[in-house]
Scaffold this motif. Structure first.
Motif, PDB file in Angstrom:
ATOM      1  N   THR A 430       0.828  -1.199   0.000  1.00  0.00           N
ATOM      2  CA  THR A 430       0.000   0.000   0.000  1.00  0.00           C
ATOM      3  C   THR A 430       0.865   1.253   0.000  1.00  0.00           C
ATOM      4  OG1 THR A 430      -0.137   0.156   2.421  1.00  0.00           O
ATOM      5  CG2 THR A 430      -1.797  -1.200   1.308  1.00  0.00           C
ATOM      6  N   TYR A 431       0.273   2.332  -0.475  1.00  0.00           N
ATOM      7  CA  TYR A 431       0.902   3.653  -0.438  1.00  0.00           C
ATOM      8  C   TYR A 431      -0.149   4.638   0.041  1.00  0.00           C
ATOM      9  CZ  TYR A 431       2.879   8.091  -2.040  1.00  0.00           C
ATOM     10  OH  TYR A 431       3.342   9.379  -2.097  1.00  0.00           O
ATOM     11  N   CYS A 432       0.164   5.338   1.123  1.00  0.00           N
ATOM     12  CA  CYS A 432      -0.779   6.277   1.729  1.00  0.00           C
ATOM     13  C   CYS A 432      -2.108   5.602   2.058  1.00  0.00           C
ATOM     14  CB  CYS A 432      -0.996   7.484   0.836  1.00  0.00           C
ATOM     15  SG  CYS A 432       0.449   8.550   0.687  1.00  0.00           S
ATOM     16  N   GLY A 433      -2.027   4.351   2.490  1.00  0.00           N
ATOM     17  CA  GLY A 433      -3.208   3.635   2.939  1.00  0.00           C
ATOM     18  C   GLY A 433      -4.059   3.043   1.848  1.00  0.00           C
ATOM     19  N   ARG A 434      -3.597   3.112   0.601  1.00  0.00           N
ATOM     20  CA  ARG A 434      -4.378   2.587  -0.527  1.00  0.00           C
ATOM     21  C   ARG A 434      -3.581   1.522  -1.277  1.00  0.00           C
ATOM     22  NH1 ARG A 434      -8.903   5.545  -1.889  1.00  0.00           N
ATOM     23  NH2 ARG A 434      -9.177   7.470  -0.686  1.00  0.00           N
ATOM     24  N   PRO A 435      -4.272   0.540  -1.870  1.00  0.00           N
ATOM     25  CA  PRO A 435      -3.558  -0.542  -2.565  1.00  0.00           C
ATOM     26  C   PRO A 435      -2.704  -0.028  -3.712  1.00  0.00           C
ATOM     27  CG  PRO A 435      -5.866  -1.118  -2.212  1.00  0.00           C
ATOM     28  CD  PRO A 435      -5.736   0.335  -1.867  1.00  0.00           C
ATOM     29  N   LEU A 436      -1.527  -0.617  -3.828  1.00  0.00           N
ATOM     30  CA  LEU A 436      -0.629  -0.329  -4.942  1.00  0.00           C
ATOM     31  C   LEU A 436      -0.439  -1.574  -5.801  1.00  0.00           C
ATOM     32  CD1 LEU A 436       1.271   1.897  -6.105  1.00  0.00           C
ATOM     33  CD2 LEU A 436       3.085   0.930  -4.684  1.00  0.00           C
ATOM     34  N   GLY A 437      -0.421  -2.733  -5.176  1.00  0.00           N
ATOM     35  CA  GLY A 437      -0.235  -3.998  -5.884  1.00  0.00           C
ATOM     36  C   GLY A 437       0.004  -5.109  -4.880  1.00  0.00           C
ATOM     37  N   PHE A 438       0.363  -6.283  -5.382  1.00  0.00           N
ATOM     38  CA  PHE A 438       0.524  -7.447  -4.516  1.00  0.00           C
ATOM     39  C   PHE A 438       1.993  -7.860  -4.411  1.00  0.00           C
ATOM     40  CE2 PHE A 438      -3.871  -7.967  -6.188  1.00  0.00           C
ATOM     41  CZ  PHE A 438      -4.527  -7.845  -4.971  1.00  0.00           C
ATOM     42  N   ILE A 439       2.312  -8.485  -3.293  1.00  0.00           N
ATOM     43  CA  ILE A 439       3.619  -9.079  -3.071  1.00  0.00           C
ATOM     44  C   ILE A 439       3.414 -10.488  -2.520  1.00  0.00           C
ATOM     45  CG2 ILE A 439       4.765  -6.874  -2.608  1.00  0.00           C
ATOM     46  CD1 ILE A 439       4.589  -7.581   0.388  1.00  0.00           C
ATOM     47  N   LYS A 440       4.486 -11.280  -2.519  1.00  0.00           N
ATOM     48  CA  LYS A 440       4.457 -12.580  -1.858  1.00  0.00           C
ATOM     49  C   LYS A 440       5.592 -12.623  -0.856  1.00  0.00           C
ATOM     50  CE  LYS A 440       4.427 -17.585  -2.476  1.00  0.00           C
ATOM     51  NZ  LYS A 440       4.522 -18.726  -3.420  1.00  0.00           N
ATOM     52  N   ASN A 441       5.233 -12.626   0.412  1.00  0.00           N
ATOM     53  CA  ASN A 441       6.226 -12.674   1.478  1.00  0.00           C
ATOM     54  C   ASN A 441       6.726 -14.111   1.632  1.00  0.00           C
ATOM     55  OD1 ASN A 441       7.797 -12.232   3.736  1.00  0.00           O
ATOM     56  ND2 ASN A 441       6.066 -12.237   5.162  1.00  0.00           N
ATOM     57  N   ILE A 442       8.037 -14.290   1.428  1.00  0.00           N
ATOM     58  CA  ILE A 442       8.608 -15.636   1.543  1.00  0.00           C
ATOM     59  C   ILE A 442       9.507 -15.755   2.779  1.00  0.00           C
ATOM     60  CG2 ILE A 442       8.464 -16.108  -0.919  1.00  0.00           C
ATOM     61  CD1 ILE A 442      11.401 -15.422  -1.172  1.00  0.00           C
TER      62      ILE A 442
END
Length: 474
Positions: A430-442
């Motif tokens: 997120t950026y400034c509390g809004r979605p930016l995209g997805f990640i996968k935490n490994i």
């Protein structure tokens, strides 16, 4: 800076006998720069972070900028919180709003943008359409169609489809649209301040070929408009052959009735030249914006021709259905589909007949709500979903990014370290509390799931400077 305009163009405008209109226009085209303006995404509940002159016909969300920042270095632009659009084109919102209120009593509608790339006028229309309306944005050129699909997705609109088809293919759908917008390919005279090619390519022959193509497109699109529906015709040019004469073609040859859109109430907007029909011209030198011609025509009442389409079978994928219900806000029922690339997407059950018709008759690029793709045993959420108005940000863990981190994410870089308390698996950056995209935490780091095709090509370090202009307050 002074531009040398084609003498034939000057002579053509002078022949109309309206020096009060054409002289300020020619002066503006020769000696002034194009304006810069942006429109807020009203669906995302944001406000401007700066003060500036508002666009008269979109005063709630349209603003002129005094300087042009590098929008690509603003994460909010990638989030679809605002769209860079010429002020004149923003009038489509006012035009559609008036048509909806006068003829359709604010009921959900089916809307076609027949020549839609890069997407600004589809976005403008969406701001004015009643909730629950369906939008089909079509573009013939494959590259421009891809840009169209990207812009529609970033703006986060639901109940949309993007197709890449010739307008002749639209006739296969039957008379199914309440409103059809034709922002026709034109000679581009209205872009002479922005695009040098518009000056270099100008010729009487180009005008003639464009006018002929426009009539072909209009005739095709008329067949997709239901009886009692309204066509909105626009160009970004000034000559009468592509403007008033083609409006006369819709009325006299196709049988339309001219509609008064009441746009002359706005400062600087000019009524059409030498015509008894309602039409409006936006001209540099009169308005702070580029060239635009716009008119609306209503189709006579009567029975509509209908076309049957083969029903697309809903996909049975319990894990995807569960993910859809988890990630999407609200209680609306969806029907699941899968495209050739393997992308699962959801369409509202109430609109499945319409979207199946479109999928059967046209070459679809995107449709409905993109949900996910399979990668081994994992379901990877579609990047479009993060920016959609129906995405539930509370459904996944979130990783807040500051501006520097957000730019590196958009650049495609992996996140070298993540908080210890971030759960493993898919999360929302997120950026400034809004979605930016997805990640996968490994574990110790997170993989970047932002698509290669969208990644920022500029050095993200260049975005961290004193010249950065924040357009919106997220």
């Amino acid at each position: 800076m002074s531009r040398q305009l084609p003498q034939g163009f000057i002579d053509l405008l002078s022949s109309y006998g309206r020096p009060d209109l054409t002289n300020p226009l020619l002066s503006a085209l020769s000696d002034t720069e194009a304006s810069i303006s942006v429109r807020l995404n009203s669906r995302k509940n944001i406000t401007f972070a700066i003060d500036g002159e508002r666009v008269p016909w979109l005063a709630d969300s349209g603003m002129y900028l005094d300087t042009r920042p590098n929008f690509a270095l603003d994460p909010a632009w990638h989030q679809g919180l605002y769209y860079v659009q010429d002020a004149s084109s923003m009038v489509m919102t006012a035009a559609v709003r008036e048509v909806v209120e006068r003829f359709f009593d604010n009921k959900p509608l089916r809307y076609l943008d027949a020549c839609a790339a890069p997407g600004g006028k589809s976005i403008a229309a969406a701001e004015a359409l009643p909730a629950g309306s369906c939008i089909l944005s079509n573009e013939y050129d494959p590259k421009r169609a891809s840009i169209l699909a990207e812009n529609i997705a970033k703006y986060g609109m639901a109940n949309t489809a993007v197709s890449q088809s010739d307008t002749s293919a639209l006739t296969r759908l039957g008379e199914v649209f309440d409103i059809v917008a034709v922002d026709a390919p034109c000679s581009g005279e209205g872009m002479m301040r922005k695009e040098p090619d518009a000056i270099d390519q100008w010729s009487p022959g180009l005008i003639e070929s464009c006018a002929r193509l426009q009539r072909e497109i209009l005739a095709n699109c008329w067949k997709a408009l239901r009886p009692g529906g309204v066509m909105i015709y626009s160009t970004c040019t000034f000559n009468k052959s592509e403007d008033e004469s083609n409006l006369d073609f819709i009325i006299n040859e196709l049988g339309g009735e001219s509609v008064d859109l009441s746009l002359a109430k706005y400062p600087g907007v000019i009524c059409g030249l030498d015509t008894g029909s309602h039409c409006y011209r936006f001209m540099p030198g009169h308005v702070r914006g580029e060239g635009l011609f716009i008119a609306a025509v209503r189709k006579a009442d009567g029975p509509a021709s209908t076309v049957k389409a083969k029903k697309t079978a809903a996909v049975k994928a319990p894990d995807v259905e569960a993910l859809t219900h988890r990630l999407i806000k609200g209680n609306e029922e969806y029907s699941l589909r899968q495209d050739k690339s393997g992308l699962y997407y959801a369409i509202p059950a109430k609109d499945s007949v319409f979207f199946d018709l479109v999928a059967d008759k046209l070459r679809l690029i995107s449709c409905g709500l993109p949900i996910c793709t399979r990668k081994g045993k994992d379901l990877i959420p579609a990047w479009q979903l993060a920016l959609n108005e129906h995405f539930d940000i509370t459904a996944l863990p979130t990783l807040p990014l500051d501006r520097a981190e957000a730019l590196r994410y958009l650049h495609g870089e992996s996140l070298a370290s993540v908080p210890d308390d971030l759960p493993k698996g898919i999360a929302t950056a997120t950026y400034c509390g809004r979605p930016l995209g997805f990640i996968k935490n490994i574990g110790r780091r997170a993989n970047n799931l932002y698509p290669d095709a969208l990644r920022l090509r500029l050095d993200p370090a260049k975005g961290i400077d004193n010249n950065y202009l924040s357009i919106v307050k997220p």
